[in-house]
Design an enzyme around this catalytic site. Structure first.
Site, short mmCIF file in Angstrom:
data_model
loop_
_atom_site.label_atom_id
_atom_site.label_comp_id
_atom_site.label_asym_id
_atom_site.label_seq_id
_atom_site.Cartn_x
_atom_site.Cartn_y
_atom_site.Cartn_z
N ASP A 12 67.61 8.86 21.33
CA ASP A 12 67.77 8.27 20.34
C ASP A 12 67.34 9.33 19.15
OD1 ASP A 12 68.55 6.47 18.17
OD2 ASP A 12 66.50 5.71 18.08
N ASP A 14 66.95 8.56 15.14
CA ASP A 14 66.40 8.09 14.06
C ASP A 14 65.15 7.17 14.45
OD1 ASP A 14 68.17 9.01 12.40
OD2 ASP A 14 69.43 7.21 12.54
#
Length: 217
Positions: A12, A14
């Site tokens: 991922d 953010d």
């Protein structure tokens, strides 16, 4: 786990690689015209601590991307790029999995900023996936910070490392795997990767500064 001749790390962005909440705090202070010190650095998902009004988050997010280059200007989380580079050098396939296309009509801007940020900070990757349901994207192990994503990945019998920040610190039940920094995350991924190679009778890579584990460890 998927069947492949490569070990895949699903990463991922953010809150895991890019300091999303620090940048959004700066943007939100600008949006509201308040001192940044008035906004708590300890936030939960959706940022209710900042007194967001109904529908305001989407407007602020659009402003952040289109007027403040959100996905290009975020600071990398300490150690993220370096850890990913080391793992990639050892043979781990890096698959970026991010959900950044949830507000209409500026997908091109969001994608362009994302690619430029990854290149700017020398984050290596082979695959770049923009997906809401991350369990639909194959990987041997994932690194994720959003509580609902962590829970859905675990429910799908995926191996996922919860990367600690204020949005997931108090998860109930707690995640099966947790990393408080990238050094811990890297160690977990490397351990799983070496075990994967041993199961396939593949030679263990020699990472600079990292000795391979003893056989059977």
């Amino acid at each position: 786990m998927h069947e492949s001749d490569e070990f895949v790390l699903g990463v991922d962005l953010d809150g895991v690689c890019a300091d999303f909440y620090a940048k959004m705090r700066e943007v939100f202070a600008d949006w509201r015209g308040v001192d940044i010190g008035e906004l708590s650095a300890e936030v939960t998902y959706g940022l209710p601590e900042w007194g967001t009004l109904p529908g305001e988050y989407d407007r602020v997010h659009r402003f952040a991307v289109t007027q403040r280059d959100l996905f290009l200007s975020m600071t990398p989380i300490v150690g993220s790029a370096q850890s990913i580079r080391r793992l990639g050098t050892e043979g781990v396939r890096i698959r970026i999995i991010t959900h950044r296309l949830f507000i209409r009509h500026f997908h091109q801007t969001a994608v362009a900023q994302t690619v430029k940020w990854l290149d700017q900070h020398a984050v290596p990757y082979w695959d770049l996936c923009f997906m809401r349901d991350k369990s639909l994207v194959d990987a041997d192990i994932y690194i994720e910070d959003t509580e609902s994503n962590i829970q859905s990945l675990e429910a799908a019998n995926k191996t996922v490392i919860a990367y600690t920040n204020s949005t997931n610190r108090r998860m109930n039940p707690p995640p099966l795997l947790r990393a408080n920094n990238w050094s811990e995350a890297e160690d977990i991924v490397r351990s799983r990767y070496y075990a994967w190679r041993q199961e396939r009778n593949m030679a263990l890579p020699l990472a600079p500064g990292h000795e391979p584990p003893e056989s059977g460890a």
